[in-house]
Design an enzyme around this catalytic site. Structure first.
Site, PDB file in Angstrom:
ATOM      1  N   GLU A  82      48.011  76.717  37.221  1.00  0.00           N
ATOM      2  CA  GLU A  82      47.184  75.500  37.268  1.00  0.00           C
ATOM      3  C   GLU A  82      47.333  74.782  38.604  1.00  0.00           C
ATOM      4  OE1 GLU A  82      47.199  73.103  33.707  1.00  0.00           O
ATOM      5  OE2 GLU A  82      46.556  71.337  34.821  1.00  0.00           O
ATOM      6  N   LYS A 275      51.260  67.656  26.926  1.00  0.00           N
ATOM      7  CA  LYS A 275      50.785  68.881  27.584  1.00  0.00           C
ATOM      8  C   LYS A 275      51.061  68.782  29.081  1.00  0.00           C
ATOM      9  CE  LYS A 275      47.686  71.680  29.664  1.00  0.00           C
ATOM     10  NZ  LYS A 275      47.354  71.745  31.080  1.00  0.00           N
ATOM     11  N   ASP A 291      62.186  81.442  27.495  1.00  0.00           N
ATOM     12  CA  ASP A 291      61.149  81.682  26.486  1.00  0.00           C
ATOM     13  C   ASP A 291      60.311  80.421  26.316  1.00  0.00           C
ATOM     14  OD1 ASP A 291      59.759  81.977  24.120  1.00  0.00           O
ATOM     15  OD2 ASP A 291      61.403  82.940  23.043  1.00  0.00           O
ATOM     16  N   HIS A 388      42.582  66.538  41.236  1.00  0.00           N
ATOM     17  CA  HIS A 388      42.467  67.820  40.570  1.00  0.00           C
ATOM     18  C   HIS A 388      41.353  68.673  41.183  1.00  0.00           C
ATOM     19  CE1 HIS A 388      43.440  70.388  37.236  1.00  0.00           C
ATOM     20  NE2 HIS A 388      42.152  70.625  37.098  1.00  0.00           N
TER      21      HIS A 388
END
Ligand code: MEV
Length: 438
Positions: A82, A275, A291, A388
């Site tokens: 990202e 998130k 993990d 962004h």
């Protein structure tokens, strides 16, 4: 349907895929082969991480420098696809490094696992007494498994019988707690649990309990790790909140704190807020060969531990101080798994000075906090799209196969505006067609 796919050679697997799904297109085969490593030995290591491998899947590794955590400086490796994530972490890290950095504490490192079993008897007290009576056996019978871990200061911390018959008929658990030191500990915990189950079955058969047998349903660690917690905090005088915003420091700190309060109370917002935190944490987890599925599952379960899904970060303004902190479960390992195998994972650990698992918990949580700070700062000031889309611009241009020269012109053109996808495409078409951008 294909039978015996796993038994085919790598080349035959690819042949089959190309025939069935790509109409025999050799270009598709080339795509796979282009991502093979030229060093066959290294390629073999990658092939053996998992099954049915046909190629490697690359993700970029970036580095966010200037993370000052408990007075120690780190350059943190971050693996993510990202755009903006690494830049945001690096920017926040630099901002806080000037203000004393992150204060981190590992509150606990206990992990939990269960033997889930059914016992169809009535005399619960007798069952409890029986389990109490064989507790030592659980320890002695697992000595072979726990020896190395005990030498490193870890091992089994406790074993309790838990009555869960209200939830599921005849259902009980042996709930065991473990300290797994620098390893994530999944294999260690699961091996201990399976041995506990054997002991339970063997021992109950020799009693007068009715019935003198249990049905083992399963033995498995829990990825919910509410006793493996790290807390990271930043705090500084409110007047230092000014940098890069047009608001007063006080107004910015207040709006920021309100944004956190919204995430604390509104699950719709909390999920997106968390998130963003996981953008940072996961990228370190991936870089260090941990993990990320386990970490994600645990973090979100922890965020809802009090009955409503809430924010993993919190903010406070009092006595002229702005305080921002995260508390998150992170069951990480710095030994075992692929940590000693994957060259990039080994590099990542070296880059951070081969941290202990506890140190890695602090680093990862600090990156999560930094990420959240950057996201909230943009959201509550310029809006998220400005930064962004600028970062995304290059992705779009790469997709359009723009030349380096075309990229230079278009990036320059959008330096002051927030570009949207369609505008980038339009600009690209103009530049490609020889037009001058105005
Ligand atoms: C995007 O990947 C993450 C954010 O949506 C996080 C947030 O909204 O806090 C920007």
């Amino acid at each position: 349907m294909v039978k015996g796919f796993s038994k085919l050679s790598k080349s035959a697997k690819i042949e089959w895929l190309i025939d069935i799904y790509f109409n025999g297109d050799v270009g598709a085969r080339e795509t796979l082969e282009n991502y093979w490593h030229s060093d066959e030995k290294l390629q073999k290591i990658h092939d053996e991480f998992t099954e049915n491998t046909v190629t490697n899947f690359y993700l970029p590794m970036g580095v966010a420098p200037n993370f000052l955590i408990n007075g120690k400086e780190y350059a943190v490796p971050m693996v993510t696809e990202e755009s903006s994530v690494v830049a945001a972490a690096a920017k926040s890290a630099g901002f806080w490094a000037d203000k004393g950095g992150f204060k981190a504490t590992v509150k606990s490192t206990t992990k939990i696992g269960h033997v889930h079993f059914l016992w169809k008897g009535q005399d619960k007290k007798a069952l409890a007494e029986f389990v109490e009576g064989i507790k030592d056996k659980f320890y002695t019978e697992t000595e072979g498994i726990t020896k190395n871990m005990r030498n490193r200061g870890g091992g089994i911390l406790g074993i309790e019988l838990v009555d869960k018959t209200v939830d599921v008929p005849h259902y009980y658990q042996l709930e065991a707690e473990f300290e797994t030191c620098d390893s994530m500990g999944a294999n260690f915990i699961n091996s201990c649990l399976e041995k506990f189950a054997d002991v339970l079955k063997e021992e109950i058969a020799q009693t007068s309990l009715s019935p003198n047998e249990v049905e083992i349903v399963m033995c498995i660690l829990s990825n919910f790790t509410p006793k493996c917690i790290v807390r990271v905090e930043v705090s500084f005088p409110i007047e230092q909140m000014v940098e890069g915003t047009e608001m007063s420091a006080e107004a910015f700190a207040e709006r920021f704190t309100t944004a956190v309060r919204i995430a604390e109370t509104q699950p719709y917002r909390a999920v997106t807020h968390n998130k963003g935190i996981m953008n940072g944490i996961d990228s370190v987890i991936l870089a260090t060969g941990n993990d990320f599925r386990a970490i994600e599952a645990s973090a979100h379960a922890y965020a809802s531990k009090d009955g409503q899904y809430t924010s993993l970060t919190h903010a406070d303004m009092s006595d002229g101080q702005f305080k921002f902190w995260i508390e998150v479960p992170l069951a990480l390992g710095t030994v075992g798994g692929i940590t000693g195998l994957h060259p990039m994972v080994k590099f990542a650990h070296r880059l951070m000075g081969k941290p202990s698992a506890a140190e890695l918990m602090m680093i990862s949580a600090a990156v999560g906090l930094a990420q959240n700070f950057a996201a909230l700062k943009s959201l509550t000031t310029t809006g998220i799209q400005q930064g962004h889309m600028k970062m995304h611009l290059l992705n779009i241009l790469n997709q359009l196969e723009a030349t380096e020269e075309e990229k230079k012109i278009i990036v320059k053109h959008f330096i002051k505006n927030t570009p949207h996808h369609a505008e980038v495409v339009e600009a690209f078409k103009k530049v490609r067609g020889g037009e001058v951008l105005t």
